[in-house]
Design a protein around this motif. Structure first.
Motif, mmCIF file in Angstrom:
data_model
loop_
_atom_site.group_PDB
_atom_site.id
_atom_site.type_symbol
_atom_site.label_atom_id
_atom_site.label_comp_id
_atom_site.label_asym_id
_atom_site.label_seq_id
_atom_site.Cartn_x
_atom_site.Cartn_y
_atom_site.Cartn_z
ATOM 1 N N THR A 147 0.852 -1.186 0.000
ATOM 2 C CA THR A 147 0.000 0.000 0.000
ATOM 3 C C THR A 147 0.887 1.235 0.000
ATOM 4 O O THR A 147 1.925 1.267 0.660
ATOM 5 N N SER A 148 0.467 2.265 -0.726
ATOM 6 C CA SER A 148 1.238 3.508 -0.762
ATOM 7 C C SER A 148 0.336 4.690 -0.466
ATOM 8 O O SER A 148 -0.894 4.564 -0.389
ATOM 9 N N ALA A 149 0.960 5.854 -0.337
ATOM 10 C CA ALA A 149 0.207 7.076 -0.067
ATOM 11 C C ALA A 149 -0.719 7.435 -1.220
ATOM 12 O O ALA A 149 -1.657 8.216 -1.044
ATOM 13 N N ASP A 150 -0.489 6.871 -2.393
ATOM 14 C CA ASP A 150 -1.299 7.202 -3.568
ATOM 15 C C ASP A 150 -2.522 6.308 -3.728
ATOM 16 O O ASP A 150 -3.320 6.526 -4.647
ATOM 17 N N ASP A 151 -2.674 5.321 -2.867
ATOM 18 C CA ASP A 151 -3.784 4.382 -2.996
ATOM 19 C C ASP A 151 -5.037 4.921 -2.317
ATOM 20 O O ASP A 151 -5.029 5.232 -1.120
ATOM 21 N N ALA A 152 -6.114 5.013 -3.100
ATOM 22 C CA ALA A 152 -7.404 5.417 -2.542
ATOM 23 C C ALA A 152 -8.134 4.193 -2.002
ATOM 24 O O ALA A 152 -8.120 3.127 -2.623
ATOM 25 N N HIS A 153 -8.760 4.339 -0.835
ATOM 26 C CA HIS A 153 -9.482 3.257 -0.174
ATOM 27 C C HIS A 153 -10.947 3.655 -0.023
ATOM 28 O O HIS A 153 -11.255 4.822 0.246
ATOM 29 N N PRO A 154 -11.862 2.704 -0.135
ATOM 30 C CA PRO A 154 -13.269 3.017 0.122
ATOM 31 C C PRO A 154 -13.471 3.460 1.569
ATOM 32 O O PRO A 154 -12.943 2.830 2.490
ATOM 33 N N LEU A 155 -14.234 4.529 1.752
ATOM 34 C CA LEU A 155 -14.555 5.012 3.095
ATOM 35 C C LEU A 155 -15.814 4.357 3.636
ATOM 36 O O LEU A 155 -16.098 4.469 4.832
#
Length: 349
Positions: free
Chosen positions: A59-67
């Motif tokens: 996982t990186s800082a650029d990965d968007a995750h579902p909220l």
């Protein structure tokens, strides 16, 4: 978990040539707790500066995750900004916009504030958001203002209200696009995804995916009373609505959970549909602490008094979470917050 603390400059802008450094013991401790409960990303800010930023392997800082339900608090932002712009009043009846609700029933008593504090009396199934048109057909099963009912339908009804308000003003009839232009883009918040229902309308109860940094930017907008780059985006008193619970349930304000009030509740007062929200291990909590919460223990905590914004993103595994709870090893907001608070406390000799 691979721990990384990025040195950031300004309001979450990566400094040129920034280098990684070893995390503090307090950061490592809270990261380990998050990791043990499917954690993928975590970011803790103190007065707008990062004190702990960690990502799991892969996982990186650029990965968007579902909220997931963490999206709900963005509907609150829509409401207060729309009120600021004269599009609506939080205490106006929904029937002022939805003519089909002027039918002499309890629907005429429902206000926008009722919808967004989940006290409209309208019930719906968690995880099954109806399309806007179907949501508008629903009717209260309790007198508005008297019962807290957690579910997605009130947010979808609000979406239709705002959509019609935008049409009447001659603006683009899309609540999500309106919020992106009104707040998210000016605040530097990039949307990874905003899911929609088959009719094309944005899901307001659960549709957003963001990176940890972008969700933290939203938290900072709240912590700073709506200020963006030193300029107010709305009157500060507008955000007070987030902290004001309805008479129906003290633990929930306008689209935000109120942890200090939840901590004081007896377990049997917690709405069954919500699941377990446990703050016992946190110790004393600031009265102004807000929490946005999503399935899989996605979390955003904000406190102006403490000067903190905390983001925690995780992999959704309801089966694993249920098994952990059954074994007495489930996620605890109280334990996480106790550890997170330690990262912003001054070091002692």
């Amino acid at each position: 978990m691979r721990l990384r603390l990025a040195l950031l400059a300004g309001a979450l802008a990566v400094a040129p040539g920034a280098q990684a450094r070893s995390v503090s013991p307090a950061c490592a401790a809270v990261a380990a707790y998050s990791d043990a409960h499917r954690g993928r990303a975590m970011l803790i800010l103190k007065d707008g500066r990062p004190v702990c930023e960690v990502y799991a392997a892969g996982t990186s800082a650029d990965d968007a995750h579902p909220l997931y339900s963490g999206t709900k608090s963005f509907a609150g932002a829509m409401a207060v900004l729309a009120a600021q712009d004269g599009l609506l009043d939080l205490d106006e009846p929904v029937s002022a916009t939805l003519a089909e609700w002027r039918d002499g029933t309890d629907r005429q008593k429902v206000t926008i504030r009722h919808l967004l504090s989940l006290s409209s009396g309208i019930e719906s199934v968690v995880g099954r958001p109806p399309e806007y048109a179907r949501a508008v057909e629903l009717r209260p099963v309790a007198t508005p203002g008297t019962r807290f009912a957690y579910g997605p339908a009130p947010f979808q009804i609000f979406g239709e209200v705002l959509r019609r308000k935008l049409v009447a003003r001659g603006l683009q009839a899309d609540p999500a696009e309106w919020l992106i232009q009104r707040l998210l883009t000016p605040a530097g918040i990039q949307v990874g995804q905003w899911r929609r229902t088959p009719d094309g309308n944005p899901l307001l109860p659960q549709g957003l995916a963001l990176t940890a940094q972008n969700w933290a930017r939203f938290g900072e907008w709240v912590r700073r009373d709506g200020v963006i780059d030193g300029k107010p985006s709305l009157a500060p008193q507008r955000l007070a609505a987030f902290h004001q619970p309805s008479p129906a349930f003290p633990g929930y304000g306008l689209t935000w959970w109120l942890p200090a009030k939840l901590q004081a509740l007896a377990p049997d007062r917690m709405p069954r549909a919500v699941g377990r929200l446990d703050f016992a291990a946190a110790g004393a909590l600031p009265d102004d602490l807000l929490m946005a919460a999503g399935a899989g223990d996605q979390r955003l905590y904000v406190s102006k008094r403490l000067g903190i914004t905390v983001v925690r993103l995780a992999q959704l595994s309801l089966a694993d979470a249920s098994a952990a709870r059954a074994a007495g090893e489930g996620w605890s907001d109280g334990t996480f917050l106790r550890l997170a608070f330690q990262t912003v406390q001054p070091a002692t000799e």
